[in-house]
Design an enzyme around this catalytic site. Structure first.
Site, PDB file in Angstrom:
ATOM      1  N   HIS A 119      -5.386  15.800   3.495  1.00 17.50           N
ATOM      2  CA  HIS A 119      -6.416  15.423   4.462  1.00 17.50           C
ATOM      3  C   HIS A 119      -5.913  14.418   5.505  1.00 17.50           C
ATOM      4  CE1 HIS A 119      -7.262  11.974   1.632  1.00 17.50           C
ATOM      5  NE2 HIS A 119      -7.496  11.354   2.786  1.00 17.50           N
ATOM      6  N   ASP A 149      -4.766  18.300  -2.707  1.00 16.77           N
ATOM      7  CA  ASP A 149      -4.770  17.357  -1.581  1.00 16.77           C
ATOM      8  C   ASP A 149      -3.408  16.688  -1.414  1.00 16.77           C
ATOM      9  OD1 ASP A 149      -5.723  16.105   0.634  1.00 16.77           O
ATOM     10  OD2 ASP A 149      -7.009  14.684  -0.409  1.00 16.77           O
ATOM     11  N   SER A 225      -4.978   6.332   1.987  1.00 21.35           N
ATOM     12  CA  SER A 225      -4.781   7.707   1.528  1.00 21.35           C
ATOM     13  C   SER A 225      -3.337   8.148   1.759  1.00 21.35           C
ATOM     14  CB  SER A 225      -5.719   8.654   2.273  1.00 21.35           C
ATOM     15  OG  SER A 225      -7.050   8.448   1.904  1.00 21.35           O
TER      16      SER A 225
END
Length: 465
Positions: A119, A149, A225
């Site tokens: 992402h 992911d 992230s």
């Protein structure tokens, strides 16, 4: 003179008798009660052996120094069109506009391979990586895996880059100290500390794609992230991926993809170009007291085998409906996320030792994993996979692909998991390659007809417009 000698002899004799009596009657009792430090019995359940992983006096400086230079700032530039009038709004036109997103990444090799979240780099038209020394590089996208992911990118530097070695995420323990390294809110090179709060945490996604996150209370925010979760030895044990929060910022919970899963994904991308998924060939669920009572079994932890796919590795190895899976290769399985998380780190044709409880007795069954071949039919909102000959025969059909899951909440309502699609637009489907071919050549203005056999063996058709 003689009298004096006699008196001295009597005195010496009396003293000897007194001292002997003291030694015999009094001193033994004191000897029993007197224990030196070396002779102290260890009946107190205290362990004074400390480890750098769990000690509350752990020094994080070495791990921080080892890892902070190998965590990078990833900038993702995407191009979108901003409508300037009502016609452009409906036609999709407009003025191009660059939108920059940011996240983190972890250098995993000196030649510039970097692991991050899917992402973080999704829909990127340009990727830029900034190192801790402020050097900036253009990055190339190598491959992605939306299911976990995880994404792999690469930069070309003139010198060897600092990197973080992988640790074994199967060995992390609850309460173990960890560091989260990343770039939250564009604050470069931020290190936060916490402990392992839980393992194999499933966030209960609607699409039935069970995850197996490491949960930690190390502070993670937007921008973290794709960053590193490391132990105090400076080993990579996870990729920071998600938080749960009503505000969108950290409130005590953060989640990381285990390093064993991330490592397997990027190795597959580098070797095969895509991710090689392995399955046992069972369906089932997590046990608890209520489920155990309904099933009439005593086990309240583990994965209950509700069915075994005909012709699968589980079927060939002898797993049966009603078995309760307790371990995989010695790793304890308490819930379905434990099982799925471990399988996500394995490949097709790997052999795993499955420990099951059957009729109150423990059995060890070696199972050869088979490849999960899937295709997402986005226009139908369904993921399908190849069905083996034994399963097709069992269901009474000669060809088709089986629906493995719904891709949206709307499609999940129809309970289509397990149906076998035999035709699309009246063309026969043998495998997922046929489904891809038919969907790629179809008229996008025309409806889609899907012919399938439902779970009761009934022939049905849906029209998708």
């Amino acid at each position: 003179m003689k009298q004096t000698i006699k008196m001295m002899a009597v005195a010496l004799f009396a003293g000897a008798v007194t001292l002997g009596g003291y030694k015999y009657f009094i001193e033994p009792d004191q000897a029993v009660a007197t224990i030196t430090q070396e002779e102290r019995p260890n009946f107190i359940p205290t362990n004074f052996t400390t480890s750098p992983v769990s000690s509350t006096n752990a020094d994080f400086t070495e791990a921080a120094e080892k890892t902070v230079h190998a965590v990078v700032h990833v900038k993702n530039t995407t191009i979108s069109r901003q409508p300037t009038n009502i016609m452009e709004y409906f036609s999709g036109g407009g003025k191009p506009r660059a939108i920059v997103g940011a996240g983190s990444g972890v250098i995993i090799s000196p030649d510039g391979y970097i692991i991050t979240n899917n992402h973080v780099i999704a829909n990127a038209s340009q990727l830029e990586v900034t190192l801790n020394n402020n050097k900036i590089y253009k990055a190339e996208l190598i491959g992605t895996d939306p299911n976990t992911d995880i994404a792999l990118i690469k930069v070309d530097a003139e010198e060897d880059l600092p990197f973080i070695p992988f640790g074994d995420s199967n060995n992390v323990q609850l309460g173990e100290w960890v560091l989260a390294v990343g770039n939250p809110f564009n604050l470069n090179s931020t290190v936060t500390a916490g402990i392992i709060s839980a393992k194999a945490r499933d966030l209960n996604r609607f699409d039935r794609n069970p995850q197996s996150f490491i949960q930690t209370d190390a502070a993670v925010n937007r921008g973290n992230s794709g960053g590193a979760l490391v132990n105090v030895r400076g080993e990579l044990i996870g990729i920071n991926t998600a938080i749960t929060s009503e505000t969108g910022s950290y409130v005590g919970y953060s989640f990381a993809v285990p390093s064993n899963v991330a490592r397997k994904v990027i190795e597959d991308i580098m070797e095969y170009g895509d991710v090689q998924r392995a399955i046992l060939g069972i369906s089932g669920g997590t046990l608890n007291t209520n489920v155990a009572d309904e099933l009439g079994i005593e086990e309240t932890q583990g994965v209950y085998v509700a069915s075994v796919e005909k012709g699968s590795g589980a079927d060939k190895s002898g797993l049966k409906k009603g078995d309760v899976i307790k371990k995989m290769d010695g790793i304890v399985v308490r819930k379905f996320a434990d099982l799925s998380g471990y399988l996500n780190s394995k490949r097709p044709n790997d052999v795993v030792d499955v420990t099951v409880m059957r009729n109150g007795r423990e059995k060890h069954i070696p199972v050869t994993l088979v490849k999960l071949e899937t295709y997402e039919i986005q226009d139908l909102g369904l993921e399908v996979r190849n069905a083996n000959a034994a399963l097709l025969k069992q269901r009474g059909v000669e060809h088709g692909v089986i629906v493995s899951k719904a891709l949206s909440k709307d499609m999940a309502r129809y309970n289509l998991e397990g149906i076998i699609i035999t035709k699309i637009n009246d063309e026969k489907i043998e495998d997922i390659d046929d489904a891809k071919r038919i969907m790629n050549k179809r008229d996008y203005n025309a409806p889609i007809k899907m012919t399938f056999i439902n779970q009761r063996g009934e022939l049905n058709s849906f029209i998708f417009r």
